[in-house]
Scaffold this motif. Structure first.
Motif, PDB file in Angstrom:
ATOM      1  N   PRO A 223       0.817  -1.226   0.000  1.00  0.00           N
ATOM      2  CA  PRO A 223       0.000   0.000   0.000  1.00  0.00           C
ATOM      3  C   PRO A 223       0.843   1.266   0.000  1.00  0.00           C
ATOM      4  CG  PRO A 223      -0.216  -1.153   2.101  1.00  0.00           C
ATOM      5  CD  PRO A 223       0.497  -2.078   1.167  1.00  0.00           C
TER       6      PRO A 223
ATOM      7  N   ASN B 221      -6.146  -5.503   0.115  1.00  0.00           N
ATOM      8  CA  ASN B 221      -5.371  -4.884   1.202  1.00  0.00           C
ATOM      9  C   ASN B 221      -4.337  -3.895   0.675  1.00  0.00           C
ATOM     10  OD1 ASN B 221      -6.637  -6.423   3.130  1.00  0.00           O
ATOM     11  ND2 ASN B 221      -5.136  -8.075   3.027  1.00  0.00           N
TER      12      ASN B 221
ATOM     13  N   LYS C  92      -6.725  -0.603  -1.280  1.00  0.00           N
ATOM     14  CA  LYS C  92      -7.758   0.178  -0.584  1.00  0.00           C
ATOM     15  C   LYS C  92      -7.215   1.359   0.223  1.00  0.00           C
ATOM     16  CE  LYS C  92     -11.757  -2.833  -0.546  1.00  0.00           C
ATOM     17  NZ  LYS C  92     -12.631  -3.709   0.209  1.00  0.00           N
ATOM     18  N   PRO C  93      -6.075   1.190   0.942  1.00  0.00           N
ATOM     19  CA  PRO C  93      -5.601   2.347   1.717  1.00  0.00           C
ATOM     20  C   PRO C  93      -5.304   3.574   0.861  1.00  0.00           C
ATOM     21  CG  PRO C  93      -4.518   0.367   2.487  1.00  0.00           C
ATOM     22  CD  PRO C  93      -5.283  -0.009   1.236  1.00  0.00           C
TER      23      PRO C  93
END
Lengths: 330, 429
Positions: free
Chosen positions: B232, B258, B261-262
């Motif tokens: 991320p 994972n 998305k951040p």
């Protein structure tokens, strides 16, 4: 103005190093506060940042704490409270949780360890770190969460444009780092004013100098410990927000403590300005070393070089740049 | 008397925790804690859910119930080895450690103990050579396949020419991240692109210098071998410097929800490879809902269904179950041994029909395992993240890796391993 490319790139790296250093310093501040007030090296500081960030996101998104545990024990599925709180409200509520945590830590751990050797207190914080890791996971789940408190990210337009018109090359600076710099400046000013001019701040410094003497003049050690762990919890929250915005809120957030250690070694464990200056030196040092030497040795030098730099400082100034020189007479 | 009763009760309790030797024992070296838990949990949940489905719906495999023995590694290599040692005596049929570090430690152990190990898309790439690595399998694709598939995809995007292009490899500074370097170096010579190597030390929360380098060098494409928090952060940094996200391609371990998305909207357009199905639009999800989720038998929190890593866990379990069926078929009995399980894996033929029958049509590439080829077909797809819809979309068909480049590398590495370890390669005629 025409400057050689290498110089321009080095200037850009140094500028980014300074700002990264501020991010490291934000983590180091929490360590310094607790060490200064109680002589404890708080191994749990990184995990506190993780816990604070998890709590902030959980509260903001209306997550039900311990939902999985409740489901496993009772079969009741709870999908959240259905609200999304404004960031400020969530930050305030998380601050209250961190104060509550400080009170619990003082009541359950610290008050039983008064006058114990520092190594015992250090060991207690190791236990605390692992407990908080598990508690954070159990309360809020271990999935990766986005930190959405409205912090800007991406290239800072005015720096890009002004450097471009000046040098013909626009410098990249992350807006988040600019925000971190402002937040760190406010934080350090507030902490300095608090410790110099408030009654509690003076009491805190008295406890830092000598526990026994502070007790003898009626300062409540327990209150001071709750106070300092609350402040450290708030600093952890700020660090968690800044770092969480970069990587998402996840377990690895606790590892940011690794970035703070060389800063502490360099700046000293007892100095708030030391944490800032140490952070800046480490940030610039590792960026410039990576820029000039990295390509010659295969790159990825930042992690180890920060420690080498800190060790070099330690050799010449063991108490760190701003640390207090401890002289014990026998 | 009281003492005897207590002892008996304790013994009964202990025995209850140990699977009956008649069960088909599948250890799961999972990591639900630690820095990589967010990735370990969906895989472990799916691995468990698939076997629960087989037990509930079909009564196991060939009439034998499957016993999952889960052991927490925390993604720690030492703990992974401890888990192996503590579970191998339970009649373990197959190990699938979702960790290259653990895989490297287990290769000599499983070879000595005679227990097969499957490391799909990870571990030691040259384990694809079944003549040398009798007990280790890494089908359907390995890291070198991944590197080759990325380059083939880029060729297709650039009218079959990468001459003069600049491609940067941004990688986890570890054995895992370094795996594709040799392949990419060979491919850069073959196709005339300039390769630049940019390592990131783990965990990778701070990548400023790496992305400043990307900004200075302005590569046409960035290929990415990251894991955990590194992913991320890299995607966020790429968005920050306004690197075109559709020119940023991750390996299959850098392409889950994972990872993207951040970064929110900034991750839109990011691409990654996958060798397992995307989304929950497969018939198997109907059965899982009926027999596992709604029956309250789902593993974990039950909130990972349909994610990339959950699907990869389902795929791993499906391959395991099919290998066990093949082993039962070859041996003529249901209670197979680890050696028979290995034979089943070596005779595995994953066809479109087989996947469709399992409720997973086109979930992975069709491939056949042989004595010499433990690596499968070496195919993967490219998928792209749609931030607005918050989902991955597969944008290519299965892309075949360039075996003319990869096979000589596998042969050379396997031969070196055989020499170092005094292994005489098997005759696979």
């Amino acid at each position: 103005m025409v400057l050689p490319d290498t110089l321009l790139f080095a200037m850009e790296a140094a500028l980014n190093g300074l700002l990264s250093g501020v991010m490291y310093a934000l983590v180091a501040l929490g360590f310094v506060l607790i060490f200064k007030a109680s002589g404890i090296f708080n191994y749990a500081q990184g995990v506190m940042a993780l816990f604070a960030a998890l709590t902030l996101v959980g509260i903001q998104q209306g997550q039900v704490p311990f939902a999985d545990l409740i489901h496993a024990l009772t079969g009741v599925e709870m999908h959240g409270f259905g609200w999304t709180l404004p960031a400020v409200v969530a930050i305030v509520l998380t601050g209250i949780v961190m104060i509550g945590m400080a009170m619990v830590i003082e009541t359950l751990i610290l008050k039983h360890l008064v006058n114990q050797p520092p190594i015992i207190l250090f060991m207690a914080t190791i236990g605390l770190a692992y407990f908080l890791e598990g508690l954070g996971d159990t309360m809020w789940g271990s999935d990766i969460k986005a930190m959405d408190v409205g912090l800007p990210q991406g290239i800072t337009g005015w720096i890009d444009e002004s450097t471009n018109s000046l040098f013909g090359y626009g410098f990249y600076v992350d807006q988040l780092n600019i925000v971190a710099m402002v937040v760190a400046a406010i934080l350090v000013t507030a902490l300095t004013l608090f410790s110099q001019y408030s009654k509690q701040g003076r009491a805190l410094r008295a406890v830092a100098d000598d526990h026994q003497a502070a007790l003898s003049v009626g300062i409540s050690l327990r209150f001071i410990w709750v106070l300092v762990w609350s402040i450290a919890g708030f600093v952890a929250l700020v660090a968690g927000i800044m770092w969480g915005a970069k990587s998402g809120v996840q377990f690895s957030l606790s590892l940011i403590a690794l970035k703070a250690l060389p800063v502490l070694m360099l700046g000293g464990f007892t100095s708030i300005p030391g944490a800032i200056v140490g952070g800046l030196i480490i940030g610039v040092g590792e960026q410039l070393f990576e820029f000039f030497v990295g390509p010659l040795v295969g790159g990825a030098t930042e992690n180890w070089f920060a420690y080498v730099l800190a060790l070099l400082f330690l050799v010449f100034r063991p108490q760190g740049l701003f640390g207090e020189k401890i002289i014990e007479r026998v | 008397m009281k003492k005897t009763l207590t002892t008996l009760t304790l013994a009964a309790g202990l025995l209850a925790g140990v699977p009956a030797m008649a069960d088909l024992v599948m250890p799961s070296l999972s990591y639900r804690t630690g820095p990589y838990a967010a990735n370990g949990i969906p895989f472990a949940d799916a691995y468990a859910d698939y076997f629960t489905l087989l037990n509930e719906r079909d009564g196991g495999i060939g009439g034998e119930k499957i016993k999952l023995v889960e052991c927490e590694t925390g993604y720690n290599t030492e703990k992974g080895v401890e888990c192996y040692e503590s579970t191998k005596g339970t009649g373990a049929l197959l190990y699938q450690p979702l960790s290259t570090g653990i895989t490297y430690q287990l290769i000599p152990k499983v070879t000595a103990d005679g227990i097969p190990m499957l490391t799909s898309g990870l571990g030691r790439t040259s384990a694809a050579d079944g003549k040398v690595f009798k007990w280790v399998f890494n089908f359907p694709a390995n890291y070198w396949d991944g590197a080759s598939i990325m380059v083939k995809y880029l060729l297709s995007e650039n009218n079959d020419s990468l001459k003069g292009k600049k491609i940067a490899l941004l990688y986890h500074n570890s054995a895992y991240g370094k795996e594709p370097i040799r392949t990419l170096q060979d491919l850069s010579k073959k196709y005339g692109f300039k390769l630049s190597l940019i390592p990131i030390d783990a965990p990778g929360q701070e990548q400023k210098s790496q992305w400043l380098q990307v900004r200075r060098e302005r590569p046409d494409y960035v290929l990415f071998w990251g894991w955990g928090v590194m992913n991320p952060v890299a995607i966020q940094e790429a968005a920050n410097i306004r690197f075109p996200m559709d020119h940023f391609i991750g390996i299959w371990w850098s392409g889950s929800e994972n990872d993207v998305k951040p970064a929110g909207a900034g991750a839109n357009g990011y691409k990654a490879l996958t060798f397992s199905g995307v989304g929950d639009g497969f018939p198997i999800y109907g059965d899982l809902k009926k027999y596992v989720y709604d029956a309250g038998k789902a593993a974990g929190a039950g909130d990972q269904h349909g994610t990339i890593l959950y699907n990869r866990g389902l795929y791993a379990a499906m391959l395991t179950a099919e290998a066990a069926k093949k082993a039962q078929e070859l041996s003529g009995h249901a209670r197979i041994t680890p050696a028979e399980m290995r034979d089943g894996m070596e005779a595995l033929n994953v066809t479109e029909d087989l996947m469709a029958k399992d409720g997973m049509p086109k979930f992975g590439p069709a491939f056949q395992v042989t004595c010499a080829n433990h690596g499968g077909s070496g195919q993967a797809q490219v998928m792209q993240w749609d931030a607005k819809a918050a989902k991955w979309n597969v944008i290519t068909d299965w892309i075949q890796s360039d075996s003319s480049v990869i096979q000589p590398l596998i042969d050379a590495d396997a031969a070196a391993f055989a020499k170092e370890n005094n292994i005489t390669p098997r005759d696979c005629k």
